[in-house]
Motif scaffolding. Structure first.
Motif, short mmCIF file in Angstrom:
data_model
loop_
_atom_site.label_atom_id
_atom_site.label_comp_id
_atom_site.label_asym_id
_atom_site.label_seq_id
_atom_site.Cartn_x
_atom_site.Cartn_y
_atom_site.Cartn_z
N GLU A 1 42.93 51.41 167.18
CA GLU A 1 42.73 51.91 165.83
C GLU A 1 42.52 53.42 165.89
N THR A 2 43.31 54.18 165.14
CA THR A 2 43.19 55.62 165.10
C THR A 2 43.12 56.08 163.65
N CYS A 3 42.91 57.38 163.49
CA CYS A 3 42.86 57.96 162.16
C CYS A 3 43.81 59.16 162.06
N ARG A 4 44.83 59.15 162.92
CA ARG A 4 45.79 60.25 162.92
C ARG A 4 47.20 59.68 163.05
N PHE A 5 48.13 60.27 162.32
CA PHE A 5 49.52 59.83 162.39
C PHE A 5 50.13 60.27 163.72
N LEU B 1 49.54 48.41 160.30
CA LEU B 1 50.30 49.56 160.80
C LEU B 1 50.83 50.35 159.61
N VAL B 2 50.13 51.43 159.27
CA VAL B 2 50.49 52.26 158.13
C VAL B 2 51.62 53.19 158.55
N THR B 3 52.72 53.17 157.84
CA THR B 3 53.91 53.96 158.21
C THR B 3 54.12 55.11 157.25
N TRP B 4 54.78 56.15 157.74
CA TRP B 4 55.13 57.32 156.92
C TRP B 4 56.50 57.78 157.39
N ARG B 5 57.49 57.60 156.53
CA ARG B 5 58.86 58.04 156.85
C ARG B 5 59.01 59.50 156.44
N ILE C 1 49.96 54.96 161.61
CA ILE C 1 48.53 54.93 161.92
C ILE C 1 48.13 53.46 162.06
N PRO C 2 47.68 53.03 163.22
CA PRO C 2 47.17 51.66 163.34
C PRO C 2 45.75 51.57 162.80
N ARG C 3 45.52 50.70 161.81
CA ARG C 3 44.22 50.55 161.16
C ARG C 3 43.79 49.09 161.19
N LYS D 1 40.40 48.40 160.03
CA LYS D 1 39.57 48.39 158.83
C LYS D 1 40.11 49.41 157.83
N ALA D 2 39.98 49.09 156.56
CA ALA D 2 40.41 50.02 155.52
C ALA D 2 39.41 51.16 155.38
N LEU D 3 39.92 52.38 155.34
CA LEU D 3 39.07 53.56 155.22
C LEU D 3 39.79 54.56 154.33
N SER D 4 39.07 55.13 153.37
CA SER D 4 39.70 56.01 152.39
C SER D 4 40.25 57.28 153.02
N THR D 5 39.65 57.71 154.12
CA THR D 5 40.09 58.95 154.76
C THR D 5 41.16 58.72 155.82
N CYS D 6 41.56 57.46 156.03
CA CYS D 6 42.56 57.15 157.05
C CYS D 6 43.62 56.23 156.47
N GLY D 7 44.82 56.73 156.31
CA GLY D 7 45.91 55.89 155.87
C GLY D 7 45.78 55.37 154.47
N GLN D 8 45.10 56.11 153.60
CA GLN D 8 44.98 55.77 152.18
C GLN D 8 44.43 54.35 151.98
N SER D 9 43.36 54.06 152.69
CA SER D 9 42.62 52.78 152.54
C SER D 9 43.50 51.57 152.85
N GLN D 10 44.52 51.74 153.67
CA GLN D 10 45.38 50.61 154.03
C GLN D 10 44.99 50.08 155.40
N LYS D 11 45.32 48.80 155.62
CA LYS D 11 45.08 48.17 156.91
C LYS D 11 46.42 47.79 157.55
#
Length: 283
Positions: A86-90, A116-120, A100-102, A104-114
């Motif tokens: 689990e990280t908080c950086r892309f 594997l948060v992706t960004w194309r 970003i692998p999450r 737990k949901a966190l508002s400051t990491c991956g927009q509160s998503q759990k």
């Protein structure tokens, strides 16, 4: 063959330039030589020793290659996520997008998503990078399989031979020992999850150096072979030209000798004819 040598030399130059990375400005997570399922995240530190997004898609791939590993794929990061990464950086992955692998949901990491948060994002955008060490993944898989087999055997033994009721003293001792073990394990996990500067002992760099030496040696041998073949061909052409010149001179000399011989024979024939005429006149 010549272009093959040039291509190999260019690849050696690329590997050498990739090795000129300031290791003190590189940080890996989760800690050096402690990947999860073979996956670890690499960040670059600024002058304040703080991580900053530095690598575009191509730089990220080259960085993992310089470390002697491959850039991680989406499936590999997903597997590491299921095992606790689990990280908080892309970070860039092999499919040319950041994740970003999450857990737990966190508002400051991956927009509160759990998950594997992706960004194309654009490939020129700068992030960290997730690298994959295949040997670490194989070792961890082997260890996990061994642990599961041992745990299964212990469980079967406990079910077959139940222990007697423990005394209050033993219960207190076991409780305190279990609490101490749990606290130590939690402490070790916390220490393991702390990001530490990378300690590149030289396994990756030595393998890259060996590859560079092999490629350079191969190119040197090929160039030497080319030079030798060119020299032999040049010597042969010179020998053939000298033989042709010699044959031409011999032919010219033969023609000259034939001409001289013919002239002498002609002169002798003329002289004999004159003598015969003079003898006829005299008679």
């Amino acid at each position: 063959m010549f272009w093959l040598c040039i291509t190999s030399l260019l690849s050696v130059t690329a590997v050498t330039s990739a090795q000129n990375i300031e290791t003190r400005r590189i940080r890996v997570f989760p800690a050096a030589n402690k990947s999860i399922a073979g996956v670890f995240q690499v960040s670059n530190l600024n002058d304040l020793n703080q991580p900053q997004y530095t690598f575009n898609a191509s730089d990220a791939r080259r960085l993992c290659s310089a470390l002697g590993v491959n850039i991680a794929s989406k499936a590999q990061v997903q597997e590491a996520l299921t095992r606790g990464l689990e990280t908080c950086r892309f970070g860039w992955i092999d499919e040319h997008f950041a994740v970003i692998p999450r857990i737990k949901a966190l508002s400051t990491c991956g927009q509160s998503q759990k998950g594997l948060v992706t960004w194309r994002a654009s490939v020129t955008r700068k992030f960290d990078v997730f690298c994959f060490n295949e040997s670490d993944a194989a070792t961890q898989l082997k260890d996990a399989t061994t642990d599961s087999l041992l745990n299964g055997r212990d469980y079967s033994r406990k079910t077959q031979f139940p222990s007697k009721t423990a005394s209050p003293t033993q219960t207190t001792h076991s409780t305190s020992s279990s609490s101490s073990l749990s606290s130590s394990s939690s402490t070790s996990k916390t220490i393991d999850r702390e990001a530490q500067p990378a300690r590149f002992v030289g396994g990756a760099q030595s393998s890259a150096g060996v590859k560079a030496i092999l490629i350079t040696s191969t190119c040197a041998l090929l160039l030497t072979a080319i030079i030798i073949l060119a020299y032999i061909k040049m010597r042969r052409s010179r020998a053939l030209s000298s033989d042709a010149k010699q044959q031409q001179q011999e032919y010219i000399q033969t023609e000259e000798w034939t001409c001289v011989t013919n002239i002498k024979e002609t002169n002798e024939t003329a002289q004999e004819d004159e003598r015969m005429e003079v003898d006829d006149d005299a008679s």
